[in-house]
Write a protein that holds these residues in place. Structure first.
Motif, PDB file in Angstrom:
ATOM      1  N   CYS A 194     -64.142  47.445  35.097  1.00 33.75           N
ATOM      2  CA  CYS A 194     -64.778  46.542  36.056  1.00 33.75           C
ATOM      3  C   CYS A 194     -64.482  46.934  37.489  1.00 33.75           C
ATOM      4  O   CYS A 194     -63.410  47.443  37.801  1.00 33.75           O
ATOM      5  CB  CYS A 194     -64.345  45.108  35.791  1.00 33.75           C
ATOM      6  N   GLY A 195     -65.451  46.691  38.319  1.00 34.75           N
ATOM      7  CA  GLY A 195     -65.283  46.933  39.744  1.00 34.75           C
ATOM      8  C   GLY A 195     -64.848  45.647  40.400  1.00 34.75           C
ATOM      9  O   GLY A 195     -63.946  44.974  39.923  1.00 34.75           O
ATOM     10  N   GLY A 196     -65.528  45.277  41.462  1.00 32.54           N
ATOM     11  CA  GLY A 196     -65.194  44.052  42.171  1.00 32.54           C
ATOM     12  C   GLY A 196     -64.142  44.308  43.232  1.00 32.54           C
ATOM     13  O   GLY A 196     -63.746  45.440  43.498  1.00 32.54           O
ATOM     14  N   ASP A 197     -63.689  43.231  43.817  1.00 34.39           N
ATOM     15  CA  ASP A 197     -62.685  43.327  44.872  1.00 34.39           C
ATOM     16  C   ASP A 197     -61.297  43.502  44.264  1.00 34.39           C
ATOM     17  O   ASP A 197     -61.000  42.981  43.200  1.00 34.39           O
ATOM     18  CB  ASP A 197     -62.682  42.055  45.726  1.00 34.39           C
ATOM     19  N   VAL A 198     -60.475  44.224  44.951  1.00 34.93           N
ATOM     20  CA  VAL A 198     -59.065  44.320  44.578  1.00 34.93           C
ATOM     21  C   VAL A 198     -58.243  43.818  45.751  1.00 34.93           C
ATOM     22  O   VAL A 198     -58.425  44.256  46.875  1.00 34.93           O
ATOM     23  CB  VAL A 198     -58.630  45.755  44.210  1.00 34.93           C
ATOM     24  N   HIS A 199     -57.428  42.859  45.474  1.00 38.47           N
ATOM     25  CA  HIS A 199     -56.526  42.319  46.492  1.00 38.47           C
ATOM     26  C   HIS A 199     -55.116  42.549  45.974  1.00 38.47           C
ATOM     27  O   HIS A 199     -54.423  41.623  45.588  1.00 38.47           O
ATOM     28  CB  HIS A 199     -56.806  40.841  46.734  1.00 38.47           C
ATOM     29  N   LEU A 200     -54.740  43.817  45.948  1.00 35.45           N
ATOM     30  CA  LEU A 200     -53.460  44.202  45.389  1.00 35.45           C
ATOM     31  C   LEU A 200     -52.608  44.851  46.466  1.00 35.45           C
ATOM     32  O   LEU A 200     -53.120  45.484  47.384  1.00 35.45           O
ATOM     33  CB  LEU A 200     -53.663  45.195  44.234  1.00 35.45           C
ATOM     34  N   GLU A 236     -37.318  55.479  40.768  1.00 34.40           N
ATOM     35  CA  GLU A 236     -37.135  54.085  40.381  1.00 34.40           C
ATOM     36  C   GLU A 236     -37.960  53.122  41.226  1.00 34.40           C
ATOM     37  O   GLU A 236     -38.719  52.324  40.687  1.00 34.40           O
ATOM     38  CB  GLU A 236     -35.666  53.689  40.403  1.00 34.40           C
ATOM     39  N   PRO A 237     -37.875  53.172  42.570  1.00 30.73           N
ATOM     40  CA  PRO A 237     -38.699  52.231  43.348  1.00 30.73           C
ATOM     41  C   PRO A 237     -40.195  52.466  43.159  1.00 30.73           C
ATOM     42  O   PRO A 237     -40.988  51.533  43.109  1.00 30.73           O
ATOM     43  CB  PRO A 237     -38.272  52.457  44.795  1.00 30.73           C
ATOM     44  N   LEU A 238     -40.586  53.734  43.030  1.00 27.25           N
ATOM     45  CA  LEU A 238     -42.003  54.028  42.812  1.00 27.25           C
ATOM     46  C   LEU A 238     -42.440  53.530  41.437  1.00 27.25           C
ATOM     47  O   LEU A 238     -43.538  53.017  41.275  1.00 27.25           O
ATOM     48  CB  LEU A 238     -42.261  55.520  42.957  1.00 27.25           C
ATOM     49  N   GLY A 239     -41.562  53.655  40.449  1.00 23.53           N
ATOM     50  CA  GLY A 239     -41.856  53.153  39.106  1.00 23.53           C
ATOM     51  C   GLY A 239     -42.066  51.650  39.104  1.00 23.53           C
ATOM     52  O   GLY A 239     -42.977  51.125  38.454  1.00 23.53           O
ATOM     53  N   ARG A 240     -41.235  50.931  39.836  1.00 17.36           N
ATOM     54  CA  ARG A 240     -41.374  49.467  39.925  1.00 17.36           C
ATOM     55  C   ARG A 240     -42.695  49.093  40.595  1.00 17.36           C
ATOM     56  O   ARG A 240     -43.418  48.227  40.128  1.00 17.36           O
ATOM     57  CB  ARG A 240     -40.217  48.867  40.704  1.00 17.36           C
ATOM     58  N   LEU A 241     -42.982  49.753  41.707  1.00 17.08           N
ATOM     59  CA  LEU A 241     -44.233  49.498  42.418  1.00 17.08           C
ATOM     60  C   LEU A 241     -45.427  49.793  41.521  1.00 17.08           C
ATOM     61  O   LEU A 241     -46.369  49.000  41.439  1.00 17.08           O
ATOM     62  CB  LEU A 241     -44.294  50.360  43.676  1.00 17.08           C
ATOM     63  N   HIS A 242     -45.381  50.928  40.846  1.00 17.81           N
ATOM     64  CA  HIS A 242     -46.470  51.347  39.959  1.00 17.81           C
ATOM     65  C   HIS A 242     -46.696  50.294  38.880  1.00 17.81           C
ATOM     66  O   HIS A 242     -47.822  49.859  38.632  1.00 17.81           O
ATOM     67  CB  HIS A 242     -46.102  52.699  39.339  1.00 17.81           C
ATOM     68  N   ARG A 243     -45.622  49.863  38.227  1.00 19.71           N
ATOM     69  CA  ARG A 243     -45.720  48.868  37.159  1.00 19.71           C
ATOM     70  C   ARG A 243     -46.320  47.558  37.671  1.00 19.71           C
ATOM     71  O   ARG A 243     -47.216  46.981  37.052  1.00 19.71           O
ATOM     72  CB  ARG A 243     -44.345  48.614  36.547  1.00 19.71           C
ATOM     73  N   GLU A 244     -45.842  47.079  38.807  1.00 19.00           N
ATOM     74  CA  GLU A 244     -46.348  45.830  39.369  1.00 19.00           C
ATOM     75  C   GLU A 244     -47.834  45.917  39.685  1.00 19.00           C
ATOM     76  O   GLU A 244     -48.598  44.996  39.405  1.00 19.00           O
ATOM     77  CB  GLU A 244     -45.550  45.449  40.609  1.00 19.00           C
ATOM     78  N   HIS A 299     -49.915  45.969  36.430  1.00 24.73           N
ATOM     79  CA  HIS A 299     -49.981  44.629  35.850  1.00 24.73           C
ATOM     80  C   HIS A 299     -50.970  43.756  36.609  1.00 24.73           C
ATOM     81  O   HIS A 299     -51.772  43.037  36.004  1.00 24.73           O
ATOM     82  CB  HIS A 299     -48.607  43.972  35.853  1.00 24.73           C
ATOM     83  N   ALA A 300     -50.929  43.810  37.926  1.00 21.68           N
ATOM     84  CA  ALA A 300     -51.853  43.014  38.734  1.00 21.68           C
ATOM     85  C   ALA A 300     -53.299  43.457  38.508  1.00 21.68           C
ATOM     86  O   ALA A 300     -54.197  42.633  38.383  1.00 21.68           O
ATOM     87  CB  ALA A 300     -51.484  43.119  40.213  1.00 21.68           C
ATOM     88  N   ALA A 301     -53.523  44.761  38.438  1.00 22.83           N
ATOM     89  CA  ALA A 301     -54.879  45.272  38.198  1.00 22.83           C
ATOM     90  C   ALA A 301     -55.374  44.846  36.820  1.00 22.83           C
ATOM     91  O   ALA A 301     -56.553  44.585  36.626  1.00 22.83           O
ATOM     92  CB  ALA A 301     -54.905  46.793  38.321  1.00 22.83           C
ATOM     93  N   GLY A 302     -54.462  44.775  35.845  1.00 22.17           N
ATOM     94  CA  GLY A 302     -54.826  44.400  34.486  1.00 22.17           C
ATOM     95  C   GLY A 302     -55.115  42.930  34.309  1.00 22.17           C
ATOM     96  O   GLY A 302     -55.610  42.514  33.256  1.00 22.17           O
ATOM     97  N   ALA A 303     -54.848  42.111  35.316  1.00 27.30           N
ATOM     98  CA  ALA A 303     -55.099  40.675  35.207  1.00 27.30           C
ATOM     99  C   ALA A 303     -56.586  40.356  35.127  1.00 27.30           C
ATOM    100  O   ALA A 303     -56.968  39.291  34.647  1.00 27.30           O
ATOM    101  CB  ALA A 303     -54.467  39.947  36.390  1.00 27.30           C
ATOM    102  N   THR A 304     -57.442  41.283  35.559  1.00 23.42           N
ATOM    103  CA  THR A 304     -58.883  41.017  35.570  1.00 23.42           C
ATOM    104  C   THR A 304     -59.624  41.710  34.431  1.00 23.42           C
ATOM    105  O   THR A 304     -60.840  41.603  34.353  1.00 23.42           O
ATOM    106  CB  THR A 304     -59.506  41.452  36.909  1.00 23.42           C
ATOM    107  N   GLY A 305     -58.901  42.401  33.578  1.00 22.85           N
ATOM    108  CA  GLY A 305     -59.560  43.064  32.457  1.00 22.85           C
ATOM    109  C   GLY A 305     -58.742  44.227  31.947  1.00 22.85           C
ATOM    110  O   GLY A 305     -57.713  44.582  32.521  1.00 22.85           O
ATOM    111  N   PRO A 306     -59.196  44.824  30.848  1.00 28.20           N
ATOM    112  CA  PRO A 306     -58.460  45.951  30.266  1.00 28.20           C
ATOM    113  C   PRO A 306     -58.228  47.053  31.292  1.00 28.20           C
ATOM    114  O   PRO A 306     -59.127  47.429  32.044  1.00 28.20           O
ATOM    115  CB  PRO A 306     -59.377  46.439  29.144  1.00 28.20           C
TER     116      PRO A 306
END
Length: 141
Positions: free
Chosen positions: A18-24, A69-77, A80-87
């Protein structure tokens, strides 16, 4: 915005349908997180200064350990946020390209594989990844 400046890289966090807006919120030193269309899919990307990733030398050696480590945390977060709107399918931490043109070309080569992965995760729960680094001194035998 395309990461065309020599001191910038296009960081690819994930792929989704899906496209749409991303507010991440991505890397604090980077530009706004945005979607980069390729084929029938979109990638969640951000233009990030190379110095924030450890500079060009760090990218050549696949990221400096002190940044992992900090990049891994940022990447994971962000994934997860991007996945809230779909697969959503996460890309490996530190997936960077010189610019959008190179990112799009690399992603298009794998479009079928990404589509299959998105099909597999559709309707499933959230998957997570974790990055850890053992900082304890190793005992000599």
């Amino acid at each position: 915005m395309s990461a065309t400046a020599p001191d910038m890289a296009t960081y690819v966090f994930a792929v989704r349908r899906c496209g749409g807006d991303v507010h991440l919120t991505g890397h604090p030193e980077g530009a706004m997180v945005r979607l980069l269309p390729f084929g029938a899919l979109v990638a969640v990307v951000q233009d990030v200064p190379l110095r924030a990733l450890g500079g060009p030398a760090a990218l050549r050696r696949l990221l400096a350990p002190e940044l992992l480590e900090p990049l891994g945390r940022l990447h994971r977060e962000l994934v997860h946020a991007a996945g809230a709107t779909g697969p959503t399918v996460a890309l490996p931490i530190g997936t960077c390209y010189a610019n959008d043109v190179r990112a799009r070309a690399a992603l298009e080569e794998q479009e079928e594989r990404f589509g299959a992965a998105l099909h597999r995760v559709t309707g499933t729960g959230r998957a997570t990844g974790r990055v850890e680094r053992d900082t304890r001194a190793r005992k000599q035998p």
